[in-house]
Scaffold this motif. Structure first.
Motif, PDB file in Angstrom:
ATOM      1  N   MET A  68     -64.155 -43.608 -67.506  1.00 42.06           N
ATOM      2  CA  MET A  68     -64.960 -43.163 -66.377  1.00 42.06           C
ATOM      3  C   MET A  68     -65.817 -41.971 -66.803  1.00 42.06           C
ATOM      4  O   MET A  68     -65.322 -41.061 -67.467  1.00 42.06           O
ATOM      5  CB  MET A  68     -64.022 -42.749 -65.246  1.00 42.06           C
ATOM      6  CG  MET A  68     -64.718 -42.430 -63.971  1.00 42.06           C
ATOM      7  SD  MET A  68     -63.534 -42.010 -62.663  1.00 42.06           S
ATOM      8  CE  MET A  68     -62.301 -43.279 -62.798  1.00 42.06           C
ATOM      9  N   GLU A  69     -67.085 -42.003 -66.427  1.00 47.05           N
ATOM     10  CA  GLU A  69     -67.972 -40.920 -66.841  1.00 47.05           C
ATOM     11  C   GLU A  69     -67.951 -39.784 -65.833  1.00 47.05           C
ATOM     12  O   GLU A  69     -67.907 -40.020 -64.630  1.00 47.05           O
ATOM     13  CB  GLU A  69     -69.410 -41.435 -66.974  1.00 47.05           C
ATOM     14  CG  GLU A  69     -69.623 -42.344 -68.152  1.00 47.05           C
ATOM     15  CD  GLU A  69     -71.091 -42.606 -68.415  1.00 47.05           C
ATOM     16  OE1 GLU A  69     -71.928 -42.358 -67.524  1.00 47.05           O
ATOM     17  OE2 GLU A  69     -71.397 -43.054 -69.531  1.00 47.05           O
ATOM     18  N   ARG A  70     -67.997 -38.595 -66.362  1.00 46.86           N
ATOM     19  CA  ARG A  70     -68.122 -37.407 -65.517  1.00 46.86           C
ATOM     20  C   ARG A  70     -69.269 -36.551 -66.040  1.00 46.86           C
ATOM     21  O   ARG A  70     -69.342 -36.278 -67.236  1.00 46.86           O
ATOM     22  CB  ARG A  70     -66.837 -36.580 -65.522  1.00 46.86           C
ATOM     23  CG  ARG A  70     -65.746 -37.209 -64.687  1.00 46.86           C
ATOM     24  CD  ARG A  70     -66.065 -37.078 -63.194  1.00 46.86           C
ATOM     25  NE  ARG A  70     -65.149 -37.818 -62.352  1.00 46.86           N
ATOM     26  CZ  ARG A  70     -65.353 -39.039 -61.860  1.00 46.86           C
ATOM     27  NH1 ARG A  70     -66.466 -39.686 -62.158  1.00 46.86           N
ATOM     28  NH2 ARG A  70     -64.485 -39.609 -61.077  1.00 46.86           N
ATOM     29  N   ARG A  71     -70.143 -36.150 -65.141  1.00 45.14           N
ATOM     30  CA  ARG A  71     -71.307 -35.346 -65.525  1.00 45.14           C
ATOM     31  C   ARG A  71     -71.021 -33.870 -65.208  1.00 45.14           C
ATOM     32  O   ARG A  71     -70.699 -33.530 -64.060  1.00 45.14           O
ATOM     33  CB  ARG A  71     -72.543 -35.800 -64.742  1.00 45.14           C
ATOM     34  CG  ARG A  71     -73.801 -34.970 -65.032  1.00 45.14           C
ATOM     35  CD  ARG A  71     -74.986 -35.521 -64.247  1.00 45.14           C
ATOM     36  NE  ARG A  71     -75.312 -36.876 -64.690  1.00 45.14           N
ATOM     37  CZ  ARG A  71     -76.154 -37.152 -65.682  1.00 45.14           C
ATOM     38  NH1 ARG A  71     -76.771 -36.180 -66.326  1.00 45.14           N
ATOM     39  NH2 ARG A  71     -76.376 -38.404 -66.011  1.00 45.14           N
ATOM     40  N   PHE A 115     -64.148 -27.518 -67.873  1.00 44.05           N
ATOM     41  CA  PHE A 115     -64.685 -28.138 -66.660  1.00 44.05           C
ATOM     42  C   PHE A 115     -63.627 -29.077 -66.089  1.00 44.05           C
ATOM     43  O   PHE A 115     -63.017 -29.844 -66.840  1.00 44.05           O
ATOM     44  CB  PHE A 115     -65.949 -28.949 -66.988  1.00 44.05           C
ATOM     45  CG  PHE A 115     -67.081 -28.112 -67.508  1.00 44.05           C
ATOM     46  CD1 PHE A 115     -68.036 -27.609 -66.649  1.00 44.05           C
ATOM     47  CD2 PHE A 115     -67.165 -27.814 -68.867  1.00 44.05           C
ATOM     48  CE1 PHE A 115     -69.083 -26.819 -67.131  1.00 44.05           C
ATOM     49  CE2 PHE A 115     -68.206 -27.030 -69.358  1.00 44.05           C
ATOM     50  CZ  PHE A 115     -69.167 -26.531 -68.483  1.00 44.05           C
ATOM     51  N   PRO A 116     -63.432 -29.047 -64.769  1.00 49.25           N
ATOM     52  CA  PRO A 116     -62.442 -29.945 -64.167  1.00 49.25           C
ATOM     53  C   PRO A 116     -62.988 -31.365 -64.037  1.00 49.25           C
ATOM     54  O   PRO A 116     -64.170 -31.561 -63.743  1.00 49.25           O
ATOM     55  CB  PRO A 116     -62.208 -29.326 -62.784  1.00 49.25           C
ATOM     56  CG  PRO A 116     -63.456 -28.582 -62.472  1.00 49.25           C
ATOM     57  CD  PRO A 116     -64.040 -28.150 -63.783  1.00 49.25           C
ATOM     58  N   ALA A 117     -62.105 -32.354 -64.273  1.00 50.75           N
ATOM     59  CA  ALA A 117     -62.502 -33.759 -64.148  1.00 50.75           C
ATOM     60  C   ALA A 117     -61.279 -34.592 -63.815  1.00 50.75           C
ATOM     61  O   ALA A 117     -60.421 -34.798 -64.680  1.00 50.75           O
ATOM     62  CB  ALA A 117     -63.148 -34.252 -65.441  1.00 50.75           C
ATOM     63  N   ASP A 118     -61.186 -35.047 -62.592  1.00 47.02           N
ATOM     64  CA  ASP A 118     -60.132 -35.986 -62.198  1.00 47.02           C
ATOM     65  C   ASP A 118     -58.735 -35.491 -62.560  1.00 47.02           C
ATOM     66  O   ASP A 118     -57.936 -36.216 -63.152  1.00 47.02           O
ATOM     67  CB  ASP A 118     -60.372 -37.357 -62.852  1.00 47.02           C
ATOM     68  CG  ASP A 118     -61.681 -37.970 -62.390  1.00 47.02           C
ATOM     69  OD1 ASP A 118     -61.995 -37.856 -61.191  1.00 47.02           O
ATOM     70  OD2 ASP A 118     -62.387 -38.546 -63.228  1.00 47.02           O
ATOM     71  N   GLY A 119     -58.459 -34.256 -62.231  1.00 49.77           N
ATOM     72  CA  GLY A 119     -57.111 -33.742 -62.415  1.00 49.77           C
ATOM     73  C   GLY A 119     -56.805 -33.202 -63.791  1.00 49.77           C
ATOM     74  O   GLY A 119     -55.689 -32.753 -64.035  1.00 49.77           O
ATOM     75  N   ILE A 120     -57.755 -33.277 -64.694  1.00 53.69           N
ATOM     76  CA  ILE A 120     -57.548 -32.633 -65.997  1.00 53.69           C
ATOM     77  C   ILE A 120     -58.677 -31.629 -66.228  1.00 53.69           C
ATOM     78  O   ILE A 120     -59.685 -31.632 -65.519  1.00 53.69           O
ATOM     79  CB  ILE A 120     -57.513 -33.653 -67.157  1.00 53.69           C
ATOM     80  CG1 ILE A 120     -58.859 -34.359 -67.296  1.00 53.69           C
ATOM     81  CG2 ILE A 120     -56.381 -34.641 -66.986  1.00 53.69           C
ATOM     82  CD1 ILE A 120     -58.979 -35.165 -68.568  1.00 53.69           C
TER      83      ILE A 120
END
Ligand code: FES
Length: 101
Positions: free
Chosen positions: A1-4, A20-25
């Protein structure tokens, strides 16, 4: 899954790293002489956040007990860590960094 991560390419200047936070990590974006790398922001020795450590070339130094990791490969280079950190593919789009998490 991409996160910008908007503005990350501009905000993370050469020789620095930022989380940077991303989906719980937490993803640590590192800028090594203009090239970007992303790793999970957790030391595999005892869970310290690596964003509080120093970036020395392609190595991030854990602030707690001094283990070092290669931010390109994730490899644990020095004790007390022996397990690699997770790495993520990324690309730069303008001022943003897009990470596959
Ligand atoms: S928590 Fe990173 S070296 Fe111990």
């Amino acid at each position: 899954m991409e996160r910008r991560f908007e503005g990350a390419a501009k905000a993370v200047t050469p020789g620095t790293a930022r989380s940077f936070p991303a989906d719980g990590i937490e993803v640590l974006v590192c800028n090594v002489d203009g090239k970007y790398y992303a790793i999970e922001d957790v030391c595999t020795h005892d869970g310290a956040p690596l964003d509080q450590g120093r970036l020395e070339g392609k190595c991030i130094v854990c602030p707690r007990h001094g283990a070092t990791f290669d931010v390109e490969t994730g490899e644990a280079l020095t004790l007390p860590a022996v397990i690699p950190v997770m790495t993520f593919d990324l690309r730069v789009e303008g001022d943003d960094v897009v990470v596959n998490v």
